[in-house]
Design a protein around this motif. Structure first.
Motif, PDB file in Angstrom:
ATOM      1  N   TYR A   1       0.762  -1.684  -0.152  1.00  0.00           N
ATOM      2  CA  TYR A   1       0.020  -0.147  -0.335  1.00  0.00           C
ATOM      3  C   TYR A   1       1.379   1.370   0.340  1.00  0.00           C
ATOM      4  O   TYR A   1       1.800   1.174   0.987  1.00  0.00           O
ATOM      5  N   VAL A   2       0.729   2.086  -0.489  1.00  0.00           N
ATOM      6  CA  VAL A   2       1.292   2.877  -0.941  1.00  0.00           C
ATOM      7  C   VAL A   2       0.773   4.360  -0.173  1.00  0.00           C
ATOM      8  O   VAL A   2      -0.679   4.918  -0.024  1.00  0.00           O
ATOM      9  N   LEU A   3       1.672   4.597   0.948  1.00  0.00           N
ATOM     10  CA  LEU A   3       1.193   6.555   1.323  1.00  0.00           C
ATOM     11  C   LEU A   3       1.030   7.471   1.121  1.00  0.00           C
ATOM     12  O   LEU A   3       2.720   8.101   0.979  1.00  0.00           O
ATOM     13  N   ALA A   4       0.314   8.346   0.377  1.00  0.00           N
ATOM     14  CA  ALA A   4       0.362   9.063  -0.352  1.00  0.00           C
ATOM     15  C   ALA A   4      -0.314  10.514   0.207  1.00  0.00           C
ATOM     16  O   ALA A   4      -1.209  11.444  -0.448  1.00  0.00           O
ATOM     17  N   SER A   5       0.232  11.409   1.362  1.00  0.00           N
ATOM     18  CA  SER A   5      -0.132  12.421   1.646  1.00  0.00           C
ATOM     19  C   SER A   5      -0.222  13.308   0.479  1.00  0.00           C
ATOM     20  O   SER A   5       0.241  13.550  -1.009  1.00  0.00           O
ATOM     21  N   ALA A   6      -0.902  14.386   0.650  1.00  0.00           N
ATOM     22  CA  ALA A   6      -1.640  15.285  -0.381  1.00  0.00           C
ATOM     23  C   ALA A   6      -0.226  15.689  -1.399  1.00  0.00           C
ATOM     24  O   ALA A   6      -0.911  15.650  -2.930  1.00  0.00           O
ATOM     25  N   GLU A   7       1.142  16.421  -1.063  1.00  0.00           N
ATOM     26  CA  GLU A   7       2.073  16.814  -1.707  1.00  0.00           C
ATOM     27  C   GLU A   7       2.590  15.588  -2.871  1.00  0.00           C
ATOM     28  O   GLU A   7       3.474  16.235  -3.505  1.00  0.00           O
ATOM     29  N   LYS A   8       1.956  14.306  -2.234  1.00  0.00           N
ATOM     30  CA  LYS A   8       2.486  13.309  -3.566  1.00  0.00           C
ATOM     31  C   LYS A   8       1.715  13.143  -4.687  1.00  0.00           C
ATOM     32  O   LYS A   8       1.994  12.736  -5.533  1.00  0.00           O
ATOM     33  N   ILE A   9       0.435  13.651  -4.345  1.00  0.00           N
ATOM     34  CA  ILE A   9      -0.592  13.017  -5.171  1.00  0.00           C
ATOM     35  C   ILE A   9      -0.362  14.077  -6.440  1.00  0.00           C
ATOM     36  O   ILE A   9      -0.642  15.386  -6.976  1.00  0.00           O
ATOM     37  N   GLY A  10       0.204  13.532  -8.305  1.00  0.00           N
ATOM     38  CA  GLY A  10       0.093  14.507  -8.841  1.00  0.00           C
ATOM     39  C   GLY A  10       1.762  14.385  -9.136  1.00  0.00           C
ATOM     40  O   GLY A  10       1.784  15.388 -10.586  1.00  0.00           O
ATOM     41  N   ALA A  11       2.696  14.268  -8.693  1.00  0.00           N
ATOM     42  CA  ALA A  11       4.097  14.623  -8.093  1.00  0.00           C
ATOM     43  C   ALA A  11       5.081  13.078  -9.076  1.00  0.00           C
ATOM     44  O   ALA A  11       4.343  12.101  -8.612  1.00  0.00           O
TER      45      ALA A  11
END
Length: 261
Positions: free
Chosen positions: A212-222
């Protein structure tokens, strides 16, 4: 869009780059050939601007164009102040994936550290990590069995990497791996900024039934330079970002499960 051609050429450099950055924000990518035709510029001009933006850390160049650069690519100390609340929400949701009696591989990084702190005190499980920082956070957990994988410590992220760490990981069999990354993009997939660290993450993923990938807001789309895993190998992405975010829409359309925190 109106052509940006101008007899003075260089005076429009800042304007061109503003357009490129806006397009990266809006579309999640730039294709140099298409944008050059749309703006009435040469493809070489667009590529040169993208090179300079990449050198400034403002985009991640890929074949044919660029993707948004991840703001999570700094060292461990710098990342501690980025998207703190978002990381805590993601960590709380990810901690619930660690069930009693299970064995969980926990990556390094600030979101993984938040996961360690979010594990309930009555949880009876085994946590395996290659992060001394994450391990230290779990030393006083009353019931978690803690296993620390050793090796050369990559100080930028505070994790063990290299041959010794991979060999230690090969002795582990886990129910799940909570993977920390610096970017999650529909095209590039889960990415990170160092090749050896990406290889270590792959080694850990091979030892778990589900990743499972831990993806907080700053990582999405980057995106960052090194892809960790194909999206097809991911059991789910844990994020607190709204599902209507363009990157999440594309990820869902590709069949990637999204776990909303």
């Amino acid at each position: 869009m109106q052509s940006l051609k101008h007899p003075g050429g260089p005076v429009l450099t800042a304007q061109r780059r503003d357009v490129l950055l806006e397009r990266l924000r809006a579309d999640g990518r730039v294709v140099a050939k298409d944008l050059a035709a749309e703006l009435g510029l040469s493809e070489d001009t667009v590529r040169r601007d993208l090179r300079e933006l990449a050198a400034a850390g403002l985009c991640q160049r890929v074949y044919g164009g660029a993707l948004p650069a991840s703001p999570a690519a700094g060292d461990l100390a710098a990342r501690r102040t980025v998207a703190v609340t978002s990381k805590e929400r993601v960590a709380a949701a990810a901690a619930r994936l660690v069930t009693p009696g299970s064995t969980a591989l926990l990556d390094g990084g600030t979101t993984a550290l938040a996961v360690a702190r979010a594990l309930p005190p009555d949880l009876d499980a085994t946590v395996v990590t290659h992060s001394p920082v994450v391990a230290a956070a779990l030393v006083e957990h009353p019931r978690v069995e803690l296993v620390l994988l050793g090796g050369r410590v990559f100080k930028h992220s505070g994790v063990a990497c290299g041959a010794a760490a991979v060999e230690a990981a090969d002795r582990v069999s886990a129910d799940l791996f909570l993977l920390g990354v610096t970017g999650v993009h529909p095209t590039a997939g889960p990415t990170t900024g160092d090749a050896d660290e990406a290889a270590m993450k792959r080694a850990l993923a091979r030892r778990a039934a589900d990743t499972y990938v831990l993806a907080s807001a700053e990582k999405i789309g980057a995106a960052s330079p090194f892809t960790v895993l194909p999206l097809a190998d991911v059991a789910g992405i844990v994020t607190d970002v709204d599902g209507d975010h363009p990157a999440l829409v594309d990820l869902a359309a590709a069949g990637v499960p999204l776990l909303h925190a």
